[in-house]
Design a protein around this motif. Structure first.
Motif, mmCIF file in Angstrom:
data_model
loop_
_atom_site.group_PDB
_atom_site.id
_atom_site.type_symbol
_atom_site.label_atom_id
_atom_site.label_comp_id
_atom_site.label_asym_id
_atom_site.label_seq_id
_atom_site.Cartn_x
_atom_site.Cartn_y
_atom_site.Cartn_z
ATOM 1 N N ASN A 25 -2.233 8.084 7.428
ATOM 2 C CA ASN A 25 -3.720 7.590 7.558
ATOM 3 C C ASN A 25 -4.129 6.348 6.504
ATOM 4 O O ASN A 25 -5.244 5.176 6.943
ATOM 5 C CB ASN A 25 -4.629 8.653 6.370
ATOM 6 C CG ASN A 25 -5.064 9.885 7.018
ATOM 7 O OD1 ASN A 25 -4.851 9.917 8.297
ATOM 8 N ND2 ASN A 25 -5.540 10.661 6.228
ATOM 9 N N ILE A 26 -3.271 5.926 5.505
ATOM 10 C CA ILE A 26 -3.536 4.983 4.755
ATOM 11 C C ILE A 26 -2.783 3.355 5.542
ATOM 12 O O ILE A 26 -3.198 2.543 5.428
ATOM 13 C CB ILE A 26 -2.289 4.742 3.935
ATOM 14 C CG1 ILE A 26 -2.992 5.382 2.514
ATOM 15 C CG2 ILE A 26 -2.547 3.046 2.675
ATOM 16 C CD1 ILE A 26 -1.987 6.143 1.224
ATOM 17 N N LEU A 27 -1.852 4.177 6.028
ATOM 18 C CA LEU A 27 -1.371 2.753 7.251
ATOM 19 C C LEU A 27 -2.289 2.166 8.128
ATOM 20 O O LEU A 27 -2.977 1.538 8.419
ATOM 21 C CB LEU A 27 -0.429 2.902 8.048
ATOM 22 C CG LEU A 27 0.438 2.275 9.301
ATOM 23 C CD1 LEU A 27 1.098 1.539 8.209
ATOM 24 C CD2 LEU A 27 1.161 3.147 10.416
ATOM 25 N N ILE A 28 -3.217 3.055 8.842
ATOM 26 C CA ILE A 28 -4.516 2.967 9.427
ATOM 27 C C ILE A 28 -4.860 2.465 9.355
ATOM 28 O O ILE A 28 -6.171 1.705 9.914
ATOM 29 C CB ILE A 28 -5.019 4.200 10.203
ATOM 30 C CG1 ILE A 28 -4.628 4.876 11.206
ATOM 31 C CG2 ILE A 28 -6.002 4.048 10.684
ATOM 32 C CD1 ILE A 28 -3.079 4.551 12.238
ATOM 33 N N PHE A 29 -5.973 2.670 7.799
ATOM 34 C CA PHE A 29 -6.725 1.768 6.920
ATOM 35 C C PHE A 29 -6.361 0.567 7.213
ATOM 36 O O PHE A 29 -7.435 -0.410 6.674
ATOM 37 C CB PHE A 29 -6.869 2.765 5.608
ATOM 38 C CG PHE A 29 -7.673 2.013 5.335
ATOM 39 C CD1 PHE A 29 -9.118 2.568 4.707
ATOM 40 C CD2 PHE A 29 -7.327 1.034 3.956
ATOM 41 C CE1 PHE A 29 -10.704 1.731 4.017
ATOM 42 C CE2 PHE A 29 -8.473 0.251 2.857
ATOM 43 C CZ PHE A 29 -9.960 1.258 3.403
ATOM 44 N N ILE A 187 2.158 -5.643 -0.689
ATOM 45 C CA ILE A 187 1.654 -4.465 -1.331
ATOM 46 C C ILE A 187 1.359 -3.432 -0.432
ATOM 47 O O ILE A 187 1.422 -2.102 -0.420
ATOM 48 C CB ILE A 187 0.455 -4.965 -1.870
ATOM 49 C CG1 ILE A 187 0.313 -6.006 -3.147
ATOM 50 C CG2 ILE A 187 0.295 -4.034 -2.948
ATOM 51 C CD1 ILE A 187 1.278 -5.693 -3.897
ATOM 52 N N SER A 188 1.105 -4.133 1.034
ATOM 53 C CA SER A 188 1.251 -2.576 2.153
ATOM 54 C C SER A 188 2.328 -1.795 1.781
ATOM 55 O O SER A 188 2.414 -0.693 2.219
ATOM 56 C CB SER A 188 0.586 -3.611 2.660
ATOM 57 O OG SER A 188 -0.328 -4.449 3.311
ATOM 58 N N LEU A 189 3.090 -2.323 1.873
ATOM 59 C CA LEU A 189 4.420 -2.116 2.321
ATOM 60 C C LEU A 189 4.558 -0.613 1.263
ATOM 61 O O LEU A 189 5.619 0.396 0.925
ATOM 62 C CB LEU A 189 6.230 -2.835 1.687
ATOM 63 C CG LEU A 189 5.481 -3.646 2.789
ATOM 64 C CD1 LEU A 189 7.040 -4.549 2.933
ATOM 65 C CD2 LEU A 189 6.193 -3.598 4.551
ATOM 66 N N ILE A 190 3.784 -0.571 -0.250
ATOM 67 C CA ILE A 190 4.144 0.003 -0.940
ATOM 68 C C ILE A 190 2.568 1.002 -0.349
ATOM 69 O O ILE A 190 2.921 2.419 -1.020
ATOM 70 C CB ILE A 190 3.609 -0.526 -2.791
ATOM 71 C CG1 ILE A 190 4.830 -1.770 -3.156
ATOM 72 C CG2 ILE A 190 3.283 0.851 -3.916
ATOM 73 C CD1 ILE A 190 4.526 -2.459 -4.542
ATOM 74 N N ILE A 341 4.529 -2.112 10.994
ATOM 75 C CA ILE A 341 5.140 -0.424 11.822
ATOM 76 C C ILE A 341 5.876 0.216 11.675
ATOM 77 O O ILE A 341 6.843 1.564 11.535
ATOM 78 C CB ILE A 341 4.373 -0.655 13.149
ATOM 79 C CG1 ILE A 341 2.683 -0.575 12.846
ATOM 80 C CG2 ILE A 341 3.975 0.753 14.010
ATOM 81 C CD1 ILE A 341 1.920 -1.359 14.256
ATOM 82 N N ILE A 342 7.304 -0.924 12.373
ATOM 83 C CA ILE A 342 8.717 -0.089 12.185
ATOM 84 C C ILE A 342 8.758 0.391 11.156
ATOM 85 O O ILE A 342 9.735 0.936 11.044
ATOM 86 C CB ILE A 342 9.883 -1.444 12.699
ATOM 87 C CG1 ILE A 342 9.088 -1.863 14.838
ATOM 88 C CG2 ILE A 342 10.763 -1.414 12.568
ATOM 89 C CD1 ILE A 342 9.630 -3.274 14.981
ATOM 90 N N LEU A 343 8.837 -0.245 10.109
ATOM 91 C CA LEU A 343 9.752 0.060 8.331
ATOM 92 C C LEU A 343 8.945 1.163 8.414
ATOM 93 O O LEU A 343 9.781 2.389 8.145
ATOM 94 C CB LEU A 343 9.034 -1.099 7.203
ATOM 95 C CG LEU A 343 9.644 -0.659 6.451
ATOM 96 C CD1 LEU A 343 11.113 -0.665 6.642
ATOM 97 C CD2 LEU A 343 8.749 -1.852 5.503
#
Length: 347
Positions: A25-29, A187-190, A341-343
Motif C-alpha cells: 500500500n505504501i508503494l502504491i501511495f 527515501i522511498s526505498l526505505i 518496482i523491480i527492487l
C-alpha cells in the motif's frame, strides 16, 4: 477534533485490499503521489503564488537574511540555513498534522507539496518562449532571457541568446527535477519496507528540504560583497546535494541524444571533456552533454566554453534542446519507477 494518524490502516480500507500487506500500500501511495505530482505540474504548472510553498520559503529566507547578514562571517550562512530549515519544517509538520485525519486529504496535500519541489513545465516553457520571442523581436528575447541568467543581456547577439537559453534550460534539468525526485526515490526505498506514518512524512520532507537549500542558493549563493559570507554555506550545501544527480542527469541527456538520433557519441565525448569547465562543480554535466548532442558550442563570455564549434548555433537549436531535455526527464522518471518496482518485487 480527533485525529487518526493510522494512515496505513486508512489506506488499506480505502483500497479495500486488507489481504495485501501494508508495504504494498505504501508503494502504491508513493507511485500514485509521484504520478499525480508530475501530472499536476505538466498540465497545470506552478501552484498559485499565494499558496506556493517556495514563495513562503523565500519569505522566510528574506526574514532571516536581514537578521544574520549583520554577522560578517560564514557563520551567518549556517545560521540562515538552520533557521530557514527549522521554521519551514515546523510549519510543514503542523500542516500535515492538521490534515492527517483523512487519507484522501493527506494524499492531496502530499501531492501538492511534492509537485512544488520540481518544475517541469515552467522549465521547458520558458525556453520555448525565448525561442518564440527571438523569432519576433531580439530585444524582446533579450528581456526574456534576462530572467533566466545573471549575465547582462542588453547587447547579447542572437547566437549568445540561444546559447544562454540552452545553458539555463539544460543546467536546470538537475535542480528543477532530477535532484528532488532522486532524493524522493531514495527515501522511498526505505518507505516501501516499513508501515510507519513517520516515513511518509520524511518522504515528503526530504525533497521539500532540498528545495529549501536550492532556494537559499538561488537567493544568497553569490560572490558579491554583500553575499559572499552569508551565501557560502548554502552554496556549498547545494553543490553537495546536486553532485550525484547532476552526473546522472548528464548521462540521461546522452541517452536521450541516442533515442532522438542526435550525436550521442559526441554528447558523451563533450560530457567527459568539458563538464568541469564551469565554475560550478555540477552545472557543466548537463550543459556539456547537450552541447555535444546538438553539435554546438555554448559560451558564457570570460567564464566557460562547452563543446566544439561544429556548426553555427541557430534559433531552432532551442527547440532541439527542449526535446532533449524533455526526453531526459521522461527516461529518468521511467527508470526510477521501474527500479523501485523491480527492487520491491525482488526483495
Amino acid at each position: 477534533m480527533f485525529y487518526n494518524f493510522d494512515l496505513i490502516n486508512n489506506f488499506n480500507i480505502l483500497l479495500s485490499i486488507n489481504s495485501i500487506n501494508s508495504t504494498y500500500n505504501i508503494l502504491i501511495f508513493i507511485l500514485l503521489s509521484l504520478f499525480s505530482a508530475i501530472f499536476l505540474d505538466i498540465i497545470y504548472g506552478e501552484l498559485p503564488t499565494k499558496i506556493h510553498p517556495v514563495v513562503f520559503i523565500g519569505s522566510i529566507i528574506s526574514f532571516f537574511k536581514n537578521i544574520f547578514i549583520k554577522i560578517k562571517n560564514r557563520w551567518s550562512g549556517l545560521f540562515l540555513t538552520l533557521s530557514t530549515c527549522i521554521v519551514s519544517t515546523v510549519l510543514l509538520t503542523i500542516l500535515f498534522y492538521l490534515f492527517s485525519f483523512n487519507i484522501i486529504i493527506f494524499y492531496i496535500l502530499f501531492t501538492l507539496i511534492l509537485s512544488s519541489t520540481f518544475s517541469i513545465r515552467m522549465l521547458l516553457d520558458t525556453a520555448s518562449d525565448v525561442e518564440t520571442d527571438l523569432k519576433e523581436d531580439i530585444d524582446k528575447a533579450r528581456q526574456a532571457v534576462s530572467y533566466l541568467v545573471s549575465r547582462n543581456t542588453d547587447e547579447l547577439t542572437k547566437e549568445h541568446i540561444v546559447s544562454a537559453t540552452i545553458e539555463s534550460l539544460t543546467e536546470n534539468i538537475t535542480d528543477s527535477y532530477i535532484s528532488p525526485v532522486f532524493y524522493f526515490i531514495i527515501i522511498s526505498l526505505i518507505g516501501i519496507f516499513t508501515d510507519s506514518y513517520v516515513v511518509l512524512f520524511i518522504l515528503i520532507l526530504i525533497p521539500f528540504n532540498y528545495r529549501i537549500f536550492n532556494t537559499l542558493d538561488a537567493m544568497v549563493g553569490y560572490k558579491t560583497d554583500e553575499l559572499i559570507d552569508i551565501g557560502f554555506v548554502p552554496a556549498k550545501i547545494d553543490d553537495i546535494l546536486n553532485y550525484i544527480p547532476s552526473r546522472i542527469a548528464g548521462l540521461f541527456v546522452v541517452l536521450s541524444a541516442f533515442c532522438l538520433n542526435f550525436d550521442y557519441k559526441n554528447s558523451y565525448k563533450i560530457l567527459k571533456r568539458d563538464a568541469r569547465n564551469c565554475p560550478s562543480p555540477n552545472s557543466g554535466f548537463t550543459m556539456a552533454s547537450a552541447a555535444g548532442a546538438l553539435n554546438i558550442q555554448l559560451i558564457k563570455l570570460d567564464t566557460y566554453i562547452l563543446g566544439d564549434n561544429n556548426k553555427n548555433i541557430e534559433t531552432s537549436d532551442i527547440g532541439r534542446a527542449v526535446k532533449l531535455s524533455k526526453l531526459a526527464i521522461f527516461l529518468f522518471t521511467v527508470t526510477i519507477i521501474l527500479f523501485i518496482i523491480i527492487l520491491y518485487v525482488i526483495l
